[in-house]
Write an enzyme that holds these catalytic residues in place. Structure first.
Site, PDB file in Angstrom:
ATOM      1  CG  MET A 106      -1.215   5.071   1.795  1.00 23.55           C
ATOM      2  SD  MET A 106      -1.834   4.969   3.473  1.00 23.55           S
ATOM      3  CE  MET A 106      -2.625   3.360   3.416  1.00 23.55           C
ATOM      4  CG  ASP A 149      -2.024  -1.011   1.131  1.00 24.84           C
ATOM      5  OD1 ASP A 149      -2.789  -0.930   0.144  1.00 24.84           O
ATOM      6  OD2 ASP A 149      -2.130  -1.876   2.015  1.00 24.84           O
ATOM      7  N   GLY A 175      -4.932   1.129   7.897  1.00 26.34           N
ATOM      8  CA  GLY A 175      -5.300  -0.259   8.153  1.00 26.34           C
ATOM      9  C   GLY A 175      -6.215  -0.324   9.368  1.00 26.34           C
ATOM     10  N   GLY A 176      -6.794  -1.476   9.587  1.00 31.92           N
ATOM     11  CA  GLY A 176      -7.553  -1.710  10.816  1.00 31.92           C
ATOM     12  C   GLY A 176      -8.904  -1.031  10.906  1.00 31.92           C
ATOM     13  CG  HIS A 219      -3.999  -0.192  -3.244  1.00 34.31           C
ATOM     14  ND1 HIS A 219      -4.773  -0.343  -2.108  1.00 34.31           N
ATOM     15  CD2 HIS A 219      -4.625   0.755  -3.999  1.00 34.31           C
ATOM     16  CE1 HIS A 219      -5.802   0.490  -2.165  1.00 34.31           C
ATOM     17  NE2 HIS A 219      -5.735   1.172  -3.295  1.00 34.31           N
ATOM     18  N   GLY A 277      -6.422   4.776   3.380  1.00 35.90           N
ATOM     19  CA  GLY A 277      -5.542   5.635   4.169  1.00 35.90           C
ATOM     20  C   GLY A 277      -4.996   4.950   5.410  1.00 35.90           C
ATOM     21  CG  ASP A 325      -7.281  -2.990   0.105  1.00 38.66           C
ATOM     22  OD1 ASP A 325      -7.040  -3.354   1.264  1.00 38.66           O
ATOM     23  OD2 ASP A 325      -6.525  -2.246  -0.551  1.00 38.66           O
ATOM     24  N   GLY A 326      -9.788  -3.930   2.729  1.00 42.17           N
ATOM     25  CA  GLY A 326     -10.158  -3.141   3.906  1.00 42.17           C
ATOM     26  C   GLY A 326     -11.157  -3.841   4.802  1.00 42.17           C
ATOM     27  N   GLY A 327     -10.756  -4.087   6.027  1.00 39.10           N
ATOM     28  CA  GLY A 327     -11.677  -4.652   7.013  1.00 39.10           C
ATOM     29  C   GLY A 327     -12.069  -6.097   6.789  1.00 39.10           C
TER      30      GLY A 327
END
Ligand code: DX5
Ligand code: ZN
Length: 215
Positions: A36, A34, A143-144, A65, A141, A174-176
Site C-alpha cells: 500500500m 499487500d 485488514g479486519g 497485491h 487499505g 480478498d477481504g473479510g
C-alpha cells in the site's frame, strides 16, 4: 480444494520470521503480500525490501497485491524482490494491457485486482491475458474489515465469464474471509481465499488454515 493465501498484513512484524515459519509448516499455498502506497489507498504497508526478506523465508508462492498508483514504475523491483504473481488494480492503471504485458515479460504471473464498486464486466477485454482476478470483498487499505455480500453475485458472474470462454483464471477473494463465509464464497465460484485476520488472530492459525483448506 481451494488455494489458501494468508495475508501477512495481519502478521506480527515484531517477529515476522516466526509467522513465515508457521505458514511454511501449514497447509497454506501462497503468501499474500499487500503493498500500500498511501495514495491509491489511505494506508501504507510495506514494499519490495520486506518482500525480499519474506522471499528468503519460504519456497511457497509469493502472491503480491499492489495497491499503488503507477505500478509500472516498480514492477521490476517487485520481480527482483521475488514476486511470483503480481496483481495491479484496474482503477490504478490507465494502460492496463501494457502493465499486464510488462508483468508477464518479466516472467511473473499477472493478476488484476478490482475494487468493490468495479463491475466484473470491465475485465472482459483483459481476461484472456491474465492468470488471476483479485476481487476485493472490502475496500482496500486495511485488514479486519467486514465482507461485502454483493461480492457473491460478482463471483458468480465472473465464474460464468471465465467458464464460457474456457479460460484458466483464478478467482481470488480478498477481504473479510472467515470460517463462516468461506464455503459460500467457494460455492459461488472462487478458488483462492485470502485470509488475514481470520488466520493470524485465531488461537491456532495452522488449524484455521487446515479448516479453510478442507472446505
Ligand atoms: C486489504 C488487503 C487484504 C487484507 C485482508 O486491503 O488487500 O489482503 O489484508 O485482510 P482480512 O482477511 O483481515 O480482511
Ligand atoms: Zn490483498
Amino acid at each position: 480444494m481451494p488455494i489458501i493465501a494468508p495475508s501477512l498484513l495481519s502478521a506480527n512484524f515484531n517477529n515476522l520470521q516466526a509467522d513465515c515459519n508457521m505458514l511454511n509448516e501449514s497447509q497454506a499455498d501462497w503468501f499474500h503480500l499487500d503493498v500500500m502506497d498511501g495514495r491509491f489507498v489511505p494506508n501504507i504497508s510495506f514494499g519490495p525490501m520486506i518482500i525480499e526478506f519474506i522471499r528468503k523465508t519460504t519456497t511457497k508462492v509469493c502472491d503480491v497485491h499492489l495497491m499503488i498508483e503507477e505500478p509500472e514504475k516498480l514492477t521490476e523491483q517487485f520481480k527482483n524482490a521475488g514476486a511470483d504473481i503480481l496483481s495491479v488494480h484496474i482503477e490504478a492503471c490507465k494502460h492496463l494491457h501494457r502493465n499486464i504485458q510488462q508483468i508477464k515479460s518479466l516472467g511473473m504471473k499477472a493478476g488484476v485486482a478490482i475494487n468493490p464498486h468495479t463491475p466484473v464486466e470491465s475485465l472482459q477485454d483483459i481476461l484472456a491475458d491474465i492468470d488471476l482476478v483479485c476481487m476485493m470483498s472490502v475496500n482496500p487499505g486495511y485488514g479486519g474489515q467486514k465482507f461485502i455480500p454483493h461480492t457473491y453475485e460478482k463471483i458468480k458472474t465472473l465464474r460464468k465469464m471465465i467458464n464460457e470462454r474456457g479460460l484458466n483464471v483464478h478467482i481470488e477473494i480478498d477481504g473479510g474471509v472467515t470460517l463462516e463465509n468461506a464455503q459460500a464464497i467457494l460455492a459461488a465460484g472462487a478458488d483462492v481465499l485470502v485470509a488475514g485476520n481470520t488466520v493470524f488472530k485465531s488461537a491456532d492459525p495452522k488449524a484455521t488454515i487446515a479448516k479453510l483448506k478442507s472446505l
